[in-house]
Design a protein around this motif. Structure first.
Motif, PDB file in Angstrom:
ATOM      1  N   ASP B 137       0.816  -1.406   0.102  1.00  0.00           N
ATOM      2  CA  ASP B 137       0.026   0.259   0.008  1.00  0.00           C
ATOM      3  C   ASP B 137       0.917   1.342  -0.010  1.00  0.00           C
ATOM      4  O   ASP B 137       0.554   2.152   0.694  1.00  0.00           O
ATOM      5  CB  ASP B 137      -1.021   0.000   1.444  1.00  0.00           C
ATOM      6  N   ARG B 225       3.676  -0.418  -6.338  1.00  0.00           N
ATOM      7  CA  ARG B 225       3.417   0.238  -4.987  1.00  0.00           C
ATOM      8  C   ARG B 225       3.626  -0.863  -4.046  1.00  0.00           C
ATOM      9  O   ARG B 225       2.638  -0.971  -3.027  1.00  0.00           O
ATOM     10  CB  ARG B 225       1.754   0.448  -4.940  1.00  0.00           C
ATOM     11  N   TYR B 226       4.608  -1.696  -3.995  1.00  0.00           N
ATOM     12  CA  TYR B 226       4.919  -2.656  -3.129  1.00  0.00           C
ATOM     13  C   TYR B 226       6.548  -2.990  -2.977  1.00  0.00           C
ATOM     14  O   TYR B 226       7.384  -2.712  -4.078  1.00  0.00           O
ATOM     15  CB  TYR B 226       4.451  -4.019  -3.527  1.00  0.00           C
TER      16      TYR B 226
ATOM     17  N   VAL C 125      -2.366 -10.981   0.104  1.00  0.00           N
ATOM     18  CA  VAL C 125      -2.711  -9.761   0.525  1.00  0.00           C
ATOM     19  C   VAL C 125      -2.334  -8.749  -0.472  1.00  0.00           C
ATOM     20  O   VAL C 125      -2.762  -7.780  -0.738  1.00  0.00           O
ATOM     21  CB  VAL C 125      -2.049  -9.463   1.979  1.00  0.00           C
ATOM     22  N   ASP C 129      -4.797  -6.229  -2.338  1.00  0.00           N
ATOM     23  CA  ASP C 129      -4.529  -4.639  -2.533  1.00  0.00           C
ATOM     24  C   ASP C 129      -4.639  -4.240  -4.032  1.00  0.00           C
ATOM     25  O   ASP C 129      -5.234  -3.126  -4.309  1.00  0.00           O
ATOM     26  CB  ASP C 129      -3.393  -3.983  -1.955  1.00  0.00           C
ATOM     27  N   ARG C 152      -6.444  -5.893   6.730  1.00  0.00           N
ATOM     28  CA  ARG C 152      -6.303  -5.933   5.400  1.00  0.00           C
ATOM     29  C   ARG C 152      -7.242  -6.194   4.710  1.00  0.00           C
ATOM     30  O   ARG C 152      -7.015  -6.376   3.500  1.00  0.00           O
ATOM     31  CB  ARG C 152      -4.937  -6.688   5.095  1.00  0.00           C
ATOM     32  N   ARG C 423     -10.475  -4.399  10.013  1.00  0.00           N
ATOM     33  CA  ARG C 423     -10.803  -3.020   9.447  1.00  0.00           C
ATOM     34  C   ARG C 423     -12.293  -3.118   8.699  1.00  0.00           C
ATOM     35  O   ARG C 423     -12.269  -4.001   7.857  1.00  0.00           O
ATOM     36  CB  ARG C 423      -9.494  -2.683   8.430  1.00  0.00           C
TER      37      ARG C 423
END
Lengths: 290, 308, 433
Positions: B137, B225-226, C125, C129, C152, C423
């Motif tokens: 993220d 993005r990692y 994970v 994302d 997550r 979350r």
């Protein structure tokens, strides 16, 4: 506590001897031929897979014998067919060649033996523990120490006591001199490469019941082996042995005291050695640094 | 300068070509990003003749540094990238000072070991790096107000960086500094005898390559993005060496050709077979054995012959 | 290979790709992926990400086979909503970066309608994302880590796999009740999954007054556990808890036997399965949490087992049996395709709504459910004893099922889930619904 430490040290010696077997091949090939063999880990893998293949039919000891022979032959062929034609070139090329070979070998293993880890246990006679006083030691690990120590001794006797071995050692210091003396250096190279391969194969075979047999097993041992070679000093037989033992013992002790750092500690040792003694513990000044 | 112009044109039209070729924009960005890595690496390996097998460490270190700053601070993107590159540069100076005395194959081996050290730190220093899980993220903030969120825009961003990298490399190669590097490659002893401080030049070359790697690493992390530990391992370091060799060592266009080709092939083959490592391995072996001068090397030679 | 697409499809794709090229030619800034074109006409495309190389290749292949069987079942019936199902499998070894790359490729280039698959937590994970950013529905059938549907979580992600908390709860409850240990020692793989396994086990152990005698974190990919085991031997706990998966678990259990610790203590762990037992071989021991095993005796499971045997057994060794990875792949695709049929649309918003809160036969004893607020598949957890003795005949015999804990008992409730850092899912509006 002290007993646990003793056990950890014995355990570290077993790991260290495996690393030493790996490092001897690497370091002699490096010293004599100026070749960093990135495929050395793959040879180790092949040694282990030889054992799992022949184990059911032949039993453990014959398989343990078959592994270095089979892998040694593979080493001879690799050297003769692929590496020899490019000796004259930049060492970069042999490095990349063996890098490519390492990738190929890992996938070939997956194709032939599958992706799944192979179940492999020590033979009945060597499994379980041996009580020395009150202290339990793994029988198999003691066996690993004895066998690899014997093999190291044999290799050392070959290098130090035979004409051929002395030529090899001389070659690691100055190969031009050996060439000038009229020795067929190509044959020597092939022989040494085969010997290094056989030792790696044996290390893999010995490791198979304790470190797991899976296609990527070679890449997990190659880095500590490299570090052993550097710490011990390039091209040095004694360095490989002492380096292997110290890395093995340090890893085992780190697990007892700082488990999280157990694989970083090797590099700390490496940096320390380089700062204090840049050529490695037993390295010869000037060798390979020009 | 013609090569730079050609590169600019190619970079500009590449998005039109990549889709019919079966690619996609993120892949194109990746190809360009690795080209930046390889361009810098070529200065070290191709022009100075020094083999490092651990430059992925700087690629990864810069990416992690930038990623951490983007996650935990309010720094703008450009500042985070700059900080990442600087961090990698400092690390390269320190490691370089420690090992630059060594030469040839010994040096290569040391770079492998130190590269692996960075990998393990990233893997184990969980509280900071996220360990095996990596840093996720990572926000891709705007660059001077420019929104980079669409794949095509991001590609053009990487393309501009790549062009800039090529221009810098071009200037380095055609400077007196570049002449000294080549002299070191040809005959280090003689170069030292003339009075050059060879070690300093070698260190500079080592660090410059690390800076290129670092720029490339920040772009890579922004693309995905990692950030993850495998960006630093020896396989990645080996890959950039292979890219340089496949493209053609010591040629200007070689690393660009090599990086784009190897990245594309890698992606393409891994879709068609799960034994893609085998195919890549065979490609490397064939190049080392039979085409050691790389694609650009042979093309240049053919052109020379043709002109004669 | 099965994952390659048939020729006619690539031709169709070529036309589409060419179309994309033309749009791109009109100017990069106005380039819009031509997703809309494919919708409602051609096959339903599912992008499947699996580790087909690297250390988990075996499990990845199992998952792919399971998913494939579900697709084939539907295709044989004429597809879903009259559209065939096409699965594009990409290889992503246990490396989150490659997982991200492959997910982007499937979304951007292949313009898949849905993403499925993945195995390790880190890749799951990461892909989750990507899917959330791209606003694509992702059905995860890997990752047992609590985070995946906890801290997550995403509105766009559903997870079939048993979550760690549930596996640990079931295993620890059985161990505490039956072995009545005073103290336990943990060997924990040093990553998200390992840590959460230990925490969940301890939560139960504390309730039964069982103390933690110690815990060692070992790096992922450790092959030599001897040093850790020597340490454990010195501490003399009643039970050793192995919070490890894959090769780590294999090596740890094998060396547990090598060091003869079996006569001093018991061994348990939150998660195992056929893929691990294959590697452990004759050293098999311990009580483990399972998601499924080929000997589950419900009618649904028997049927699935037979179908998998019929489809794949001919290409395998005689002792081969389907693994729980087959089960996960099958159930996930089955559920996804059913949801599409219920929603009468491949639109992700409609499919998400069709899945949320839906109860279904998970082929185990009690009903499974896609929980609406965390998108977790709440299901039975099996507790089983690993064995490998002379009576071993096929992979069926790797485990003897000791019992199961229902999802309602094993899973965290909403309060607990929040306490563990859960979350809340993004509101539907945020993902364009």
């Amino acid at each position: 506590m002290a007993f646990t430490i003793l056990q950890q040290v014995v355990n570290g010696v077993a790991l260290g001897m495996l690393l030493a077997l790996m490092a001897v091949g690497l370091t002699v090939v490096l010293g004599l031929m100026r070749v960093i063999n990135m495929a050395h880990g793959a040879l180790y893998t092949l040694g282990a897979y030889t054992v799992v293949t022949t184990f059911d039919r032949w039993g453990f000891l014959p398989s343990l014998l078959a592994a270095p022979i089979a892998v040694g032959v593979i080493g001879l062929v690799l050297e003769g067919v692929l590496i020899r034609p490019i000796y004259q070139r930049d060492p970069l090329h042999t490095l990349l060649l063996t890098f490519g070979l390492a990738l190929i070998a890992e996938d070939l293993v997956r194709i032939v033996w599958g992706d799944a880890p192979y179940p492999m246990s020590p033979p009945e006679l060597l499994s379980g523990i041996l009580l020395l006083g009150d202290l339990p030691f793994s029988k198999y690990r003691l066996f690993v120490i004895v066998v690899s120590a014997a093999l190291m001794l044999l290799t050392w006797m070959f290098l130090a006591r035979t004409q051929l071995g002395r030529t090899v050692l001389a070659g690691t210091f100055d190969r031009e001199m050996v060439r000038v003396l009229g020795i067929r250096i190509n044959l020597l190279f092939t022989l040494v490469f085969g010997l290094g391969a056989a030792l790696a194969g044996l290390a893999g075979a010995l490791a198979s019941p304790i470190r797991g047999v899976f296609p990527g097993m070679g890449s997990s041992i190659i880095m500590p082996s490299f570090v052993v070679v550097i710490i011990g000093g390039m091209g040095s037989f004694g360095g490989a042995l002492i380096g292997g033992l110290s890395v093995g013992i340090i890893i085992s002790l780190a697990v007892e005291f700082f488990p999280a750092a157990s694989d970083v500690v090797v590099f700390v040792l490496l940096a320390l050695v380089l700062l204090v003694r840049p050529r490695g513990l037993f390295g010869v000044e000037g060798l390979l640094s020009r | 300068m013609r090569s730079i112009l050609a590169l600019a044109v190619l970079l500009a039209v590449a998005p039109l070509l990549i889709v019919p070729l079966g690619g996609y924009h993120a892949l194109l960005s990746e190809m360009v990003i690795f080209a930046v890595f390889a361009i810098g690496f070529n200065l070290l390996l191709g022009y100075t003749g020094i083999l490092s097998f651990g430059h992925a460490a700087y690629f990864g270190l810069a990416g992690y540094t930038m990623g951490l700053l983007l996650i935990h601070s309010d720094l703008p993107l450009w500042a985070a990238m700059l900080a990442g590159v600087l961090a990698a540069g400092v690390a390269a100076v320190i490691i370089g000072l420690l090992i630059i005395r060594k030469a040839g194959i010994y040096f290569a081996m040391l770079t492998i070991a130190f590269g692996q050290m960075f990998f393990f730190v990233a893997m184990r220093w969980k509280s900071v790096t996220g360990g095996e899980d990596g840093l996720s993220d990572i926000p891709r903030k705007t660059l001077f107000g420019l929104d980079l969120s669409s794949p095509v825009r991001f590609y053009y961003f990487t393309a501009v960086v790549c062009l800039a990298a090529a221009v810098v490399a071009w200037r380095v190669i055609h400077s007196s500094f570049g002449d000294v590097l080549r002299a070191i490659r040809e005959n280090e002893a003689r170069c030292a005898a003339i009075g050059y401080d060879v070690r300093r030049y070698k260190l500079a070359s080592f660090v410059i390559a690390a800076l290129f790697a670092a720029v490339s690493g920040t772009l890579y992390v922004l693309l995905l993005r990692y950030a993850f530990p495998q960006t630093m391992d020896w396989i990645r370091s080996g890959n950039v060496v292979v890219m340089s060799l496949v493209g053609g060592l010591g040629t200007f266009s070689g690393p660009i050709v090599g990086a784009t080709l190897v990245t594309f092939l890698n992606n393409y083959i891994s879709f068609h077979t799960r034994y893609w490592q085998l195919v890549m391995g065979v490609v490397f072996v064939v190049f080392v054995m039979f085409f050691p001068r790389g694609i650009a090397g042979y093309v240049l030679e053919a052109r020379r012959r043709f002109r004669r | 290979m099965a994952k390659k697409k048939s020729g006619s499809l690539s031709r169709r794709e070529f036309v589409k790709v060419l179309g994309g090229g033309v749009i791109a030619a009109a100017g990069p800034t106005i380039f819009v992926p031509s997703r809309a074109w494919a919708q409602g006409t051609g096959p339903i495309r599912i992008g499947n990400i699996e580790p087909l190389s690297g250390p988990y290749a075996d499990s990845g292949l199992d998952e792919m086979e399971g998913a494939q069987l579900a697709n084939e079942d539907w295709n044989a019936k004429g597809g879903v909503l009259g559209r065939k199902i096409e699965m594009i499998t990409e290889d992503a070894p246990s490396n989150p970066g490659i997982g991200v790359q492959k997910a982007k490729k499937l979304v951007e280039r292949d313009q898949v309608d849905f993403l499925t698959g993945t195995l390790t937590s880190s890749v799951t994970v990461a892909v989750s994302d990507v899917a959330a950013t791209a606003k694509v529905l992702f059905m995860a059938f890997g990752s047992h880590a609590d985070d995946t549907t906890g801290s997550r979580s995403h509105r766009t992600t559903f997870r079939t796999t048993n979550q760690n908390y549930a596996l640990s709860t079931a295993t620890a409850t059985w161990v505490a009740k039956n072995w009545k240990p005073k103290q336990v020692y943990h060997l924990t793989a040093d990553y998200v999954w390992g840590h959460s396994a230990r925490a969940s086990m301890n939560r139960i152990f504390e309730r039964f007054g069982v103390k933690e005698a110690g815990n060692d974190l070992f790096p992922l990919g450790t092959s030599d556990f001897s040093s850790y085991l020597i340490k454990v031997r010195g501490v003399k706990p009643d039970v050793l808890v192995v919070n490890a998966y894959g090769a780590d678990q294999i090596n740890c259990v094998k060396q547990f036997k090598e060091f003869g610790l079996g006569s001093n203590m018991q061994l348990c762990g939150p998660l195992s399965g056929t893929p691990m037992m294959k590697g452990i071989g004759t050293a098999a021991t311990g009580v483990w949490g399972l998601s499924w095993h080929s000997t589950v005796d419900t009618p649904g499971s028997k049927k699935l087992r037979d179908a998998l045997m019929k489809r794949y057994a001919s290409s395998k060794k005689p002792e081969w049996r389907p693994s729980y990875r087959h089960y996960l792949g099958y159930v996930t695709h089955q559920q996804l395709l059913e949801a599409i049929a219920r929603a009468k649309s491949t639109n992700k918003c409609a499919v998400i709504k069709a899945l949320e809160g839906h109860k279904f036969d998970g082929l185990k004893w009690t009903q499974s459910q896609w929980r609406a607020w965390d998108h977790q598949n709440v299901q039975d957890v099996i507790v089983a004893k690993a064995k490998r003795d002379a009576s071993w005949k096929s992979e069926d015999d790797y485990f003897e099922i000791l019992g199961h804990l229902s999802g309602a008992e094993a899973y965290p409730d909403e309060a607990m889930w929040k306490q563990m850092g859960g979350r809340p899912l993004e509101p539907m509006s945020e993902i364009g619904c």
